[in-house]
Scaffold this motif. Sequence first.
Motif, PDB file in Angstrom:
ATOM      1  N   PRO A  78       0.816  -1.217   0.000  1.00  0.00           N
ATOM      2  CA  PRO A  78       0.000   0.000   0.000  1.00  0.00           C
ATOM      3  C   PRO A  78       0.845   1.262   0.000  1.00  0.00           C
ATOM      4  O   PRO A  78       1.937   1.292   0.577  1.00  0.00           O
ATOM      5  CB  PRO A  78      -0.788  -0.106   1.312  1.00  0.00           C
ATOM      6  CG  PRO A  78       0.065  -0.946   2.201  1.00  0.00           C
ATOM      7  CD  PRO A  78       0.780  -1.900   1.295  1.00  0.00           C
ATOM      8  N   LEU A  80       0.732   4.704   1.560  1.00  0.00           N
ATOM      9  CA  LEU A  80       0.021   5.338   2.668  1.00  0.00           C
ATOM     10  C   LEU A  80      -0.204   6.819   2.410  1.00  0.00           C
ATOM     11  O   LEU A  80       0.551   7.463   1.692  1.00  0.00           O
ATOM     12  CB  LEU A  80       0.799   5.144   3.964  1.00  0.00           C
ATOM     13  CG  LEU A  80       1.024   3.695   4.373  1.00  0.00           C
ATOM     14  CD1 LEU A  80       1.863   3.632   5.636  1.00  0.00           C
ATOM     15  CD2 LEU A  80      -0.286   2.972   4.564  1.00  0.00           C
ATOM     16  N   THR A  82      -2.943   8.157   1.078  1.00  0.00           N
ATOM     17  CA  THR A  82      -3.815   8.440  -0.054  1.00  0.00           C
ATOM     18  C   THR A  82      -5.267   8.410   0.394  1.00  0.00           C
ATOM     19  O   THR A  82      -5.617   7.811   1.401  1.00  0.00           O
ATOM     20  CB  THR A  82      -3.600   7.412  -1.174  1.00  0.00           C
ATOM     21  OG1 THR A  82      -3.858   6.114  -0.644  1.00  0.00           O
ATOM     22  CG2 THR A  82      -2.177   7.466  -1.712  1.00  0.00           C
ATOM     23  N   PRO A  85      -7.633   3.443  -1.366  1.00  0.00           N
ATOM     24  CA  PRO A  85      -6.617   2.382  -1.355  1.00  0.00           C
ATOM     25  C   PRO A  85      -5.808   2.378  -2.647  1.00  0.00           C
ATOM     26  O   PRO A  85      -6.379   2.369  -3.739  1.00  0.00           O
ATOM     27  CB  PRO A  85      -7.433   1.093  -1.234  1.00  0.00           C
ATOM     28  CG  PRO A  85      -8.751   1.512  -0.692  1.00  0.00           C
ATOM     29  CD  PRO A  85      -8.982   2.914  -1.184  1.00  0.00           C
ATOM     30  N   ILE A  87      -2.500   0.261  -4.207  1.00  0.00           N
ATOM     31  CA  ILE A  87      -1.532  -0.808  -4.036  1.00  0.00           C
ATOM     32  C   ILE A  87      -0.553  -0.724  -5.198  1.00  0.00           C
ATOM     33  O   ILE A  87      -0.957  -0.710  -6.360  1.00  0.00           O
ATOM     34  CB  ILE A  87      -2.209  -2.197  -4.013  1.00  0.00           C
ATOM     35  CG1 ILE A  87      -3.237  -2.291  -2.899  1.00  0.00           C
ATOM     36  CG2 ILE A  87      -1.164  -3.309  -3.907  1.00  0.00           C
ATOM     37  CD1 ILE A  87      -2.676  -2.203  -1.492  1.00  0.00           C
ATOM     38  N   LYS A  88       0.720  -0.670  -4.886  1.00  0.00           N
ATOM     39  CA  LYS A  88       1.777  -0.616  -5.903  1.00  0.00           C
ATOM     40  C   LYS A  88       2.243  -2.035  -6.164  1.00  0.00           C
ATOM     41  O   LYS A  88       2.664  -2.739  -5.253  1.00  0.00           O
ATOM     42  CB  LYS A  88       2.941   0.255  -5.403  1.00  0.00           C
ATOM     43  CG  LYS A  88       4.178   0.222  -6.269  1.00  0.00           C
ATOM     44  CD  LYS A  88       3.947   0.803  -7.636  1.00  0.00           C
ATOM     45  CE  LYS A  88       5.238   0.859  -8.439  1.00  0.00           C
ATOM     46  NZ  LYS A  88       5.405  -0.253  -9.346  1.00  0.00           N
ATOM     47  N   ARG A 104      -4.870  -7.595  -1.361  1.00  0.00           N
ATOM     48  CA  ARG A 104      -4.227  -6.622  -0.466  1.00  0.00           C
ATOM     49  C   ARG A 104      -5.029  -5.331  -0.443  1.00  0.00           C
ATOM     50  O   ARG A 104      -5.172  -4.693   0.602  1.00  0.00           O
ATOM     51  CB  ARG A 104      -2.789  -6.314  -0.912  1.00  0.00           C
ATOM     52  CG  ARG A 104      -1.786  -7.431  -0.879  1.00  0.00           C
ATOM     53  CD  ARG A 104      -1.478  -8.019   0.480  1.00  0.00           C
ATOM     54  NE  ARG A 104      -2.382  -9.060   0.885  1.00  0.00           N
ATOM     55  CZ  ARG A 104      -2.419 -10.319   0.404  1.00  0.00           C
ATOM     56  NH1 ARG A 104      -1.624 -10.686  -0.550  1.00  0.00           N
ATOM     57  NH2 ARG A 104      -3.281 -11.194   0.871  1.00  0.00           N
ATOM     58  N   ALA A 105      -5.542  -4.907  -1.598  1.00  0.00           N
ATOM     59  CA  ALA A 105      -6.329  -3.671  -1.666  1.00  0.00           C
ATOM     60  C   ALA A 105      -7.592  -3.787  -0.820  1.00  0.00           C
ATOM     61  O   ALA A 105      -7.958  -2.848  -0.104  1.00  0.00           O
ATOM     62  CB  ALA A 105      -6.676  -3.341  -3.118  1.00  0.00           C
ATOM     63  N   TYR A 108      -6.580  -3.635   2.803  1.00  0.00           N
ATOM     64  CA  TYR A 108      -6.181  -2.267   3.110  1.00  0.00           C
ATOM     65  C   TYR A 108      -7.402  -1.367   3.270  1.00  0.00           C
ATOM     66  O   TYR A 108      -7.509  -0.595   4.225  1.00  0.00           O
ATOM     67  CB  TYR A 108      -5.253  -1.770   2.006  1.00  0.00           C
ATOM     68  CG  TYR A 108      -4.698  -0.385   2.165  1.00  0.00           C
ATOM     69  CD1 TYR A 108      -4.022   0.002   3.319  1.00  0.00           C
ATOM     70  CD2 TYR A 108      -4.817   0.541   1.139  1.00  0.00           C
ATOM     71  CE1 TYR A 108      -3.495   1.278   3.436  1.00  0.00           C
ATOM     72  CE2 TYR A 108      -4.285   1.819   1.257  1.00  0.00           C
ATOM     73  CZ  TYR A 108      -3.634   2.176   2.413  1.00  0.00           C
ATOM     74  OH  TYR A 108      -3.112   3.435   2.529  1.00  0.00           O
TER      75      TYR A 108
END
Length: 130
Positions: A78, A80, A82, A85, A87-88, A104-105, A108
């Motif tokens: 993530p 942070l 933003t 959400p 996710i890179k 993960r998104a 998050y």
Amino acid sequence: GNIEPRDVPDGNADVVVCDGFTGNVILKLTEGLAKTLLGMVKEVFLKGLTTKLAYLLVKDGFKDVKKKMDSEEYGGAPLLGTARPVIKAHGSSDARAIRNAVFRAVEYAQSGIIADVEAHIDVMKVEKNG
């Protein structure tokens, strides 16, 4: 506080804050080194019959290590601060990695961390300038 780059893989920090270029170098170097070391260990185990037998005894442990070091297993990390959400993921991510990045998104988004950052951003600004 500060952390030495050599301490990042040990998990001595929950979050490492740095500029994007530095973070990318740390990430790519760590992944490349892990891949190289695992390849070298594999070569050792393939040298002969005795080492192949030894591998059979530790195979499950190496699967666990490989899984922990697999970027596709996590999918992404993530960003942070933003409003939504983000996710890179790796540019080279395959379908499995993207699927895990979506997971993960969702985690998050459901974690409430964005609301926590928004609720405490003014406190952080005061402490920094204070």
